[in-house]
Design a protein around this motif. Structure first.
Motif, PDB file in Angstrom:
ATOM      1  N   TYR A   1      19.599   8.752 -37.376  1.00 22.56           N
ATOM      2  CA  TYR A   1      18.728   9.908 -37.541  1.00 22.56           C
ATOM      3  C   TYR A   1      19.452  11.148 -37.036  1.00 22.56           C
ATOM      4  CZ  TYR A   1      14.930   6.491 -37.931  1.00 22.56           C
ATOM      5  OH  TYR A   1      14.119   5.444 -38.306  1.00 22.56           O
TER       6      TYR A   1
ATOM      7  N   ARG B   1       8.036  12.531 -32.422  1.00 26.84           N
ATOM      8  CA  ARG B   1       6.729  11.929 -32.110  1.00 26.84           C
ATOM      9  C   ARG B   1       5.742  12.139 -33.244  1.00 26.84           C
ATOM     10  NH1 ARG B   1       5.957   9.798 -27.160  1.00 26.84           N
ATOM     11  NH2 ARG B   1       7.719  10.021 -25.732  1.00 26.84           N
TER      12      ARG B   1
ATOM     13  N   GLY C   1      10.914  12.864 -41.249  1.00 25.53           N
ATOM     14  CA  GLY C   1      11.305  11.455 -41.273  1.00 25.53           C
ATOM     15  C   GLY C   1      12.790  11.251 -41.069  1.00 25.53           C
TER      16      GLY C   1
ATOM     17  N   PRO D   1      13.019   9.666 -34.262  1.00 24.82           N
ATOM     18  CA  PRO D   1      11.584   9.471 -34.049  1.00 24.82           C
ATOM     19  C   PRO D   1      11.119   9.849 -32.648  1.00 24.82           C
ATOM     20  CG  PRO D   1      12.521   7.570 -35.177  1.00 24.82           C
ATOM     21  CD  PRO D   1      13.654   8.434 -34.765  1.00 24.82           C
TER      22      PRO D   1
END
Lengths: 619, 142
Positions: free
Chosen positions: A240, A134, A126, A130
């Motif tokens: 991220y 995938r 997480g 993203p």
């Protein structure tokens, strides 16, 4: 007498006095009988005892049973409750609407570090970009369940039980590279890893996992004065950690390559890719063959692996890499399902280059899930792999292959690289590529392909595969008991499968064996050497390995140390029917004990992971 | 009002306050102690445990997420109600009963999905808070 008892007494008196009436009538009567005389302040007064006409008149004092409200603190509590309610509501809305990323690049790295310290693979996934991961979470979940089903771990919810990871004392610094792109430098910190075998499954303990500990400091990860770092990207809903940008940036800085054009891929998205999944596949094959790397990079989704952003750097790195391939035939057919497609590609051609030993050109094709290179008519003398000396000749068509295929489910590696004589089992089947649609353009998705291959590999993983991987092949239930001198015919379900057989032997007895691949007509498969695609191990009745038994199926007799039932473990790298025979060495046919085969070569065993060409300069 | 009644009333208010605080605070603690999900809260946590533990009949990930957020929300509502009307009032008792039931359902769901041994401090605090709220509803009787 307490107040409550006094009241009860009064009520008892009232109850027996006069006629039976309802409570309202009683109370009204009592009010009516209160003397008219009032005190100076107007308050009603009770007549003194002994005075007045009715000395036994009573007035019931009515009080509220509940005290009136209250200290200001309770108002504050009410206000706090209202604020907390609003806060929880905002938290819920924010979380559900989606603010999945971290608030800053450093926070993203810290989030990943926290997930590592918590041994939480899903939380770690997480924290990653993203677009790059995938369906990784789903893959991890499936892997956890599979591991639990196979008793590799106790529960799927704790796949890393017995492993303790800890990231400590992280000191980070952020270098902004472009809007939405940042390099987070790890100035200080440490990663420690400990294994506690007692918390692991019995299976892992039998495989030899034991307590251990290791640690690495950030300073130890410095390379050529380059501080360790992670790349972070902003994805619209937060920051991220990007695995792809991290890897590409390391590649760039270690090779002193030009800086990337951050975000150029996403900016040019509408002009990248192909108009259809088939076109994407064709352009990819042609691009690789022509070494047109810009064309190749443009077919990978920029949000998945940012090859396009790094095209200048990668182009410079690959400038001297010329595949030198020609494409003689190319066919692609796609099955589209929404925004994804599976494209089956069949292609063939040749490599124009000639090797230093003068051999070439070679041919290639995409078939049966692999890129295969063929050496037609290749024969040469030299030192065979696995043998001490001797002249050898090889099958008329040796093959080298690079495959990522679920066909290798259960193999220690997901892919198969190299090898001699690995013919395609289904030459009509091509290679399947996964394409994704972004906007109205189609791209090939390496992450999707890799995850699908991993999913298939995990799904096909069984106890046999697991025991083989853990070196517990001897614990696999035997296929059959062998009788020396009698052949056994069986079938290998899929490549890289381990089978066991039992047989009785005596101390001092020498045994030797042979395993031959068969065709569907039960004839030896042409072009393969007996035992060429197997490795073998013998285990004594007490479970200990028999020394130097790996050549027992390759013509080298092995002396048995004791009486009892032995276990023969065979790792088969082929699939299909076979014939296995074990002999007492004194009774074995001449060609089973180190002699020449009918083709003039020496039967050899291929190493567990064949990676070199036969007779290559270093082989 | 006699002394005993006053003491019970005060105890009810304090229990309700503590219980509500426990439910609110549980949202900031981890509900899963170890393994996947132990670093998560909210819908990320629910998504994770549902992914691992499969589905409960009639309780989708979305419903479990709503249930999880209801726990601190009811704790905050308990504060509001106690502050305005006292723990003994009908509204406060209704909130206490609802909060107790909701917290119970949420914890049972997490036990089913992640296992009892995996429950973290958030779940335990929620359980204590729910119990305190329920106790506050019964400790004082008019």
């Amino acid at each position: 007498m307490t107040d409550s008892n006094r009241l009860r007494h009064k009520l008892d008196l009232m109850a027996v006095r006069g006629n039976r009436r309802g409570a309202a009538a009683v109370l009204q009567s009592a009010k009516d009988q209160v003397p008219a005389a009032r005190s100076a302040n107007g308050a009603g007064i009770m007549p003194p005892d002994g005075e007045g006409d009715r000395p036994d008149e009573l007035v019931v004092e009515i009080q509220s049973a509940t005290p009136r409200r209250r200290h200001a603190a309770w108002s504050i509590l009410a206000a706090a409750g209202a604020a907390a309610l609003a806060g929880v509501g905002a938290l819920a809305i924010t979380a559900l609407v989606g603010d999945g990323g971290a608030s800053s690049p450093e926070a993203a790295v810290q989030r990943l570090a926290d997930a590592v310290s918590a041994e939480d693979p899903l939380a770690a996934a997480g924290a990653l970009a993203p677009g790059e991961v995938r369906t990784l979470s789903r893959t991890l979940d499936a892997a956890g369940h599979r591991a639990a089903d196979l008793d590799l771990v106790a529960t799927a919810g704790a796949p890393l039980a017995g492993v303790d990871l800890d990231v400590r004392d992280l000191a980070l610094a952020t270098e902004d590279l472009a809007p939405g792109y940042a390099k987070v430098v790890v100035l200080d910190g440490s990663l420690t890893a400990e294994t506690n075998a007692a918390e692991m499954s019995d299976l892992l303990r039998r495989a030899g996992v034991h307590d251990s500990a290791a640690s690495v400091e950030a300073a130890e990860l410095r390379q050529r004065d380059i501080q360790p770092f992670l790349m972070a990207v902003e994805s619209g809903d937060g920051w991220y950690v990007s695995v792809a940008y991290t890897a590409l940036e390391y590649l760039r800085v270690l090779n002193d390559l030009p800086a990337p054009d951050y975000g150029s891929g996403l900016a040019a998205l509408s002009s990248l890719g192909a108009s259809s999944p088939e076109d994407a596949a064709r352009q990819m094959v042609s691009g690789v063959a022509d070494s047109d790397w810009d064309a190749v990079f443009s077919l990978i989704p920029p949000g998945e692996i940012a090859l396009y952003d790094y095209r200048e750097a990668l182009g410079e790195l690959l400038a001297d890499s010329d595949a030198g391939a020609t494409v003689d035939a190319l066919d692609a057919t796609a099955e589209i399902d929404g925004d994804t497609a599976v494209v089956e590609v069949r292609a063939s051609g040749s490599f124009e280059s000639v090797r230093d030993d003068g051999y070439g050109p070679t041919h290639w094709d995409l078939s049966d899930g692999c890129l295969r290179e063929y050496y037609p008519g290749y024969t040469e003398t030299g030192v065979a792999i696995g043998s001490d000396s001797g002249a050898v000749s090889y099958p008329t068509q040796a093959t080298n292959a690079f495959c990522i295929s679920p066909a290798y489910a259960g193999s220690p590696l997901l892919m198969f690289i190299g090898g001699t004589g690995t013919p395609s089992e289904d030459p009509e089947r091509g290679v399947e590529l996964t394409a994704v649609r972004i906007g109205d353009r189609w791209f090939l998705s390496p992450v999707s392909m890799a995850l699908e291959a991993v999913d298939a590999w995990v799904g096909g993983f069984d106890l046999r595969s697991l025991y083989s991987m853990l070196g517990l092949g001897r614990e696999i239930p035997p296929e059959t008991g062998l009788t020396l001198g009698e052949s056994y015919r069986g079938e290998v379900a899929s490549r890289w499968t381990t089978y066991t057989y039992s047989f009785d032997g005596n101390a001092g007895q020498e045994v030797v064996g042979r395993l031959t691949e068969l065709t569907g007509a039960d004839e030896p498969r042409e072009g393969t050497l007996p035992g060429a695609f197997t490795s073998a191990e013998l285990y004594a009745p007490d479970g200990s390995p028999v020394y130097d038994s790996y050549m027992v199926l390759a013509g080298s007799p092995v002396a048995l140390p004791e009486d009892g039932t032995y276990t023969l473990v065979v790792n088969a790298y082929f699939a299909g029917p076979y014939e296995l025979t074990l002999w007492d060495a004194d009774e074995a046919p001449g060609d089973a004990t180190g002699g020449a085969t009918a083709t003039g070569g020496v039967a050899t065993s291929v190493p567990a992971v064949p990676t070199t060409f036969p007779n290559a300069p270093d082989g | 009002m006699d002394d005993e009644s006053r003491r019970r009333l005060l105890a009810a208010d304090l229990l309700a306050t503590a219980g509500g605080g426990g439910l609110v605070a549980s949202a900031f603690l981890h509900w899963v102690r170890s393994g996947p999900g132990n670093g998560l809260r909210g819908h990320d946590l629910v998504d994770t445990v549902v992914a691992l533990g499969g589905a409960l009949p009639g309780l989708s990930a979305a419903r479990l997420t709503a249930l999880w957020y209801l726990v601190p929300a009811l704790g905050a509502l308990a504060w509001l109600s106690v502050g305005l009307t006292g723990a003994h009032s009908l509204p406060s008792r209704a909130v206490a009963a609802t909060a107790g039931a909701t917290t119970g359902f949420a914890i049972v769901a997490f036990v089913q999905l992640a296992g009892f041994a995996a429950l973290g401090p958030g779940a335990l605090l929620a359980a204590a808070g729910g119990a305190a709220l329920l106790a506050s509803a019964f400790i004082y009787r008019t």
